[in-house]
Every structure is written in C-alpha cells, then in structure tokens.
Design an enzyme around this catalytic site. Sequence first.
Site, PDB file in Angstrom:
ATOM      1  N   GLY A  71     -49.611  39.028  20.761  1.00 26.20           N
ATOM      2  CA  GLY A  71     -49.315  39.049  19.340  1.00 26.20           C
ATOM      3  C   GLY A  71     -47.879  39.790  19.137  1.00 26.20           C
ATOM      4  O   GLY A  71     -47.148  39.348  18.372  1.00 26.20           O
ATOM      5  N   THR A  72     -47.611  40.601  20.078  1.00 21.34           N
ATOM      6  CA  THR A  72     -46.345  41.563  19.970  1.00 21.34           C
ATOM      7  C   THR A  72     -45.094  40.610  20.370  1.00 21.34           C
ATOM      8  O   THR A  72     -44.265  40.642  19.427  1.00 21.34           O
ATOM      9  CB  THR A  72     -46.191  42.686  20.812  1.00 21.34           C
ATOM     10  OG1 THR A  72     -47.448  43.509  20.718  1.00 21.34           O
ATOM     11  CG2 THR A  72     -44.915  43.437  20.951  1.00 21.34           C
ATOM     12  N   ASN A 150     -54.691  46.246  10.596  1.00 24.45           N
ATOM     13  CA  ASN A 150     -55.635  46.506  11.779  1.00 24.45           C
ATOM     14  C   ASN A 150     -56.596  47.873  11.572  1.00 24.45           C
ATOM     15  O   ASN A 150     -57.463  48.093  12.314  1.00 24.45           O
ATOM     16  CB  ASN A 150     -54.830  46.432  13.028  1.00 24.45           C
ATOM     17  CG  ASN A 150     -53.434  47.458  12.834  1.00 24.45           C
ATOM     18  OD1 ASN A 150     -52.626  46.977  12.101  1.00 24.45           O
ATOM     19  ND2 ASN A 150     -53.407  48.473  13.790  1.00 24.45           N
ATOM     20  N   SER A 198     -53.192  36.546  17.997  1.00 27.07           N
ATOM     21  CA  SER A 198     -53.345  36.945  19.420  1.00 27.07           C
ATOM     22  C   SER A 198     -54.909  36.866  19.957  1.00 27.07           C
ATOM     23  O   SER A 198     -55.619  37.003  19.058  1.00 27.07           O
ATOM     24  CB  SER A 198     -53.132  38.595  19.450  1.00 27.07           C
ATOM     25  OG  SER A 198     -53.483  39.119  20.652  1.00 27.07           O
ATOM     26  N   GLY A 199     -54.743  36.330  21.191  1.00 32.11           N
ATOM     27  CA  GLY A 199     -55.972  35.744  21.699  1.00 32.11           C
ATOM     28  C   GLY A 199     -57.101  36.956  21.820  1.00 32.11           C
ATOM     29  O   GLY A 199     -58.403  36.682  21.157  1.00 32.11           O
ATOM     30  N   HIS A 200     -56.631  38.188  22.268  1.00 31.86           N
ATOM     31  CA  HIS A 200     -57.619  39.189  22.685  1.00 31.86           C
ATOM     32  C   HIS A 200     -58.543  39.751  21.446  1.00 31.86           C
ATOM     33  O   HIS A 200     -59.597  40.559  21.554  1.00 31.86           O
ATOM     34  CB  HIS A 200     -57.220  40.260  23.658  1.00 31.86           C
ATOM     35  CG  HIS A 200     -56.311  41.170  22.941  1.00 31.86           C
ATOM     36  ND1 HIS A 200     -56.683  42.501  22.698  1.00 31.86           N
ATOM     37  CD2 HIS A 200     -55.077  40.818  22.748  1.00 31.86           C
ATOM     38  CE1 HIS A 200     -55.735  43.248  22.433  1.00 31.86           C
ATOM     39  NE2 HIS A 200     -54.631  42.141  22.236  1.00 31.86           N
ATOM     40  N   THR A 236     -43.118  29.418  32.342  1.00 32.59           N
ATOM     41  CA  THR A 236     -44.292  28.297  32.623  1.00 32.59           C
ATOM     42  C   THR A 236     -45.431  28.806  31.852  1.00 32.59           C
ATOM     43  O   THR A 236     -45.933  30.144  31.772  1.00 32.59           O
ATOM     44  CB  THR A 236     -44.680  28.584  33.938  1.00 32.59           C
ATOM     45  OG1 THR A 236     -43.324  27.771  34.776  1.00 32.59           O
ATOM     46  CG2 THR A 236     -45.729  27.667  34.185  1.00 32.59           C
ATOM     47  N   CYS A 324     -53.863  61.704  19.469  1.00 32.24           N
ATOM     48  CA  CYS A 324     -54.140  61.787  20.526  1.00 32.24           C
ATOM     49  C   CYS A 324     -54.434  60.468  21.015  1.00 32.24           C
ATOM     50  O   CYS A 324     -53.894  59.647  21.997  1.00 32.24           O
ATOM     51  CB  CYS A 324     -54.617  62.748  21.417  1.00 32.24           C
ATOM     52  SG  CYS A 324     -54.062  64.355  21.135  1.00 32.24           S
TER      53      CYS A 324
HETATM   54  N1  PLP Z   1     -50.336  43.050  15.142  1.00 28.59           N
HETATM   55  C1  PLP Z   1     -51.610  43.401  14.852  1.00 28.59           C
HETATM   56  C2  PLP Z   1     -52.146  43.557  13.462  1.00 28.59           C
HETATM   57  C3  PLP Z   1     -52.446  44.009  15.813  1.00 28.59           C
HETATM   58  O1  PLP Z   1     -53.451  44.654  15.335  1.00 28.59           O
HETATM   59  C4  PLP Z   1     -52.058  43.889  17.075  1.00 28.59           C
HETATM   60  C5  PLP Z   1     -52.969  44.500  18.098  1.00 28.59           C
HETATM   61  O2  PLP Z   1     -53.650  45.418  18.064  1.00 28.59           O
HETATM   62  C6  PLP Z   1     -50.890  43.226  17.359  1.00 28.59           C
HETATM   63  C7  PLP Z   1     -50.061  42.557  16.415  1.00 28.59           C
HETATM   64  C8  PLP Z   1     -50.383  43.156  18.945  1.00 28.59           C
HETATM   65  O3  PLP Z   1     -51.063  42.240  19.427  1.00 28.59           O
HETATM   66  P1  PLP Z   1     -51.188  42.112  21.067  1.00 28.59           P
HETATM   67  O4  PLP Z   1     -51.913  43.440  21.597  1.00 28.59           O
HETATM   68  O5  PLP Z   1     -51.579  40.692  21.503  1.00 28.59           O
HETATM   69  O6  PLP Z   1     -49.568  42.424  21.566  1.00 28.59           O
END
Ligand code: PLP
Length: 399
Positions: A71-72, A150, A198-200, A236, A324
């Site tokens: 996602g980042t 999130n 994002s997959g995870h 790749t 923390c």
């Molecule tokens: N954007 C949001 C709203 C998220 O919650 C997250 C992960 O917590 C990300 C982006 C980043 O995704 P990734 O962990 O796949 O880089």
Amino acid sequence: MKVVYTDNNATTMVAPEVVEAMLPYFTEYYGNPSSMHSFGGQVARKIDNARQQVADILGADPSEIVFTSCGTESDNAAIWGILRANPHKRHIVTSRVEHPAVYNLGKYLAQSGYHVTELGVDSNGMLNLSELADAVREDTAIVSIMYANNETGVIFPIEEIGAIVKQKGSILHTDAVQAVGKIPLNLSKSTIDLLTLSGHKLHAPKGVGALFVRKGITFSPFVIGGHQEKNRRGGTENVPSIIGLGKACELAKKFMNEETTRVKQMRDKLENEILKKAPDPRVNGHKTQRLPNTTNMSFEYVEGEAILLLLNEKGICASSGSACTSGSLEPSHVLRAMGVPFTAVHGSVRLSLSRYNTMEDVDCIIEHLPPIIRRLREISPYGRETKVQEPTARISARA
Ligand code: PLP
C-alpha cells in the site's frame, strides 16, 4: 492459550484458500512472466487472471490495475506519478488523518518546495467539505484523501469529495487500503482517478499491493526499470503474492454481504457491552460512517500500552493510539486532529475484526477488558473516581 486476534487493521491472516492458490507458483510454475517461452507465458496468463479478480472487486477494467509491492508504494506511486506527469503544478491537498504513507510523504513534499494543504477534521473525524472546495487551486496537481481511516474506521464521502475535485479540474487519489474487501466499491461509476489497495489487509500476503489508475490519466512510473505492468511499474512481478491477492479479492467479493453483516454485529455487541461495563469510555469516530469491523475506544486516565499488555496476558491482540505501541514518540495524529483530549488519546484502544473472528472472541474481550480498565484506574493517581457511562450518552454526543 487461545489467541483472540482483533488487530485486523494492522494485518490479517492469509486465507487458507489464498495459500493454496499461491503454492504452485513457488515450485511448479516459477517461470518469469516476461519470458518468451511458454513456461513463463503460462505464468503471465495467471497474472492476467489475478488482474481481472482485482479489477472485479473494484468494478474496474483489468487494464487499470498496476501491481505494486504494498500500500505504501501504491500511495507514493500515485502521488509522485501525478506530480511528475504535471511538473508545472506544485500544490497537493491531503488531510491531517492520512496514514503515514501519505501523511509523511506530504511532509516530505512540503520540505522539498511543494505547497501542501492539509485539511482538518471535526470531532467525529469527518472532513469539512467546504474547506476542501476552498483548498483546491489551479495549480493543484492531486488531491489525496483516504477512503476509510485505519485508526477509527471513519469513512469519508469520497464521491462528494471527488465531485468537488472534478469541478475544480484536479485529480483524486484515494488510499482505500482499509476499505477494499470490507465495503462495496464501484469504480465504473466513480470520480476516483487513482486508488490504493494492499494485500495483507484483506487476507492476502504482506508485500503485495495494487494501484488503480483510471484510463486516460497521465501517470509517470514511480519504480523505473523494465517494461513490466505496461511500463507503469518496473520490476519482476511477485507472482505467488499477486496470485494470492487475486484469490483474496475473489473471496472478499463473494463473502462481502454476509460477512459484513456478521462482522458488524460482533463489532456492535463488543462496543455496546464495553461502553456499559468499563469506566468513562468514549468511542472515537463517527457513529455510522464507519467500517463495520473497527472500533476505537478511549478510557481516560489509563495508558494504552498498559491496556494492551494486560490484554496480551489474556491472549487478546489489539492496538493503541498511544505513543510507544505505534512505534513512534508521538501519540496518534489522527485522534489529536479530531481534538480527542490528551488524557483520552493515551488511553485509546483499537479493536478490528475480520471474518475469522467469532462471538466467542467478542465475549472473551467483553469479559476481560472492563476489569482491566477498572484495575488500571485503581492505580492511576487521576482515575480513582470511576463512573460507568450509559452507552448512548457518549456516542450520541459525538455523532
Ligand atoms: N494506508 C492505510 C490506510 C493503511 O492502513 C496502511 C497499512 O496499515 C497502508 C496505507 C500501508 O500499507 P502497506 O502496509 O501495505 O504498505
């Protein structure tokens, strides 16, 4: 001890069907999808199939899906991709409650000579749309506003946001990492130009993501290299994870309706019972415009870290907006932007469910969390006078 996992906004379990779909791509079908031979070509066809599965959950065309590493990366690719394609436009608009993947990029851009406008939110975590209309200018290259938060689960009215952005002639990117797989999306009828997933977060593995780029949007690649992804992302392909992401999207789409209802019932029971049983609770975020799986609660005069440690002793996994535990020195920028009092930001806990949670999990948290809060209040110098709040009182005051 049984693990009760309620930290699904941080990451999810990979679905067994997803693991099964991925395994042959490590051992049997390991060809490079860019190769000329048919051993690699068959893998390329499977990637196309995964691209179709991702497109289907979004209501998009497969040609609009670019696979990335997370996602980042998708967030960075969207913002840099538009800035590089429009070098004469030096302004971006975003919000104060974005994930660090956008929030910290905004800070970096501001230090690098771009103009960045960060929109604020109200005490429910909702954006002020008239502030948005005023913020978008002729030189605004891109507006990047998340679909769902999130930390609180608050859902932004993205189509209204998009209508304003279009009227002003700019481009809309949305970080939908927390929305995809949890709520229905349809990009075929949408004002969104670019979307991150994002997959995870939806039962696929870590280290794979995707970026939707609407046909006709001029976009410059972020990762420059080979011709993969139709020149939109070099490198790749992470084949097994892409296959897994496709399968996860297929499953999420198939189970969305029934699972969303069940997950929301569990979340609501959890929230209502904790509101009744724990001293001085509050729910952070809009009461209804929220993801069905997320609750973010604060308990004044206790430390989030202490709550998490005591929950951990009972096998319960959650997360907190305090310093923390989030790996940063600062308490949650999201809760602070909402004006949550300092004493409550530090005592915040996020519980986020998935389709693998059960009512037994919920009952386990209801049994353990209120006594933990009471115990911590007993030893807090500020919190000895505890009172139990009626559930509706705090929530409606914030709705
Ligand atoms: N954007 C949001 C709203 C998220 O919650 C997250 C992960 O917590 C990300 C982006 C980043 O995704 P990734 O962990 O796949 O880089």
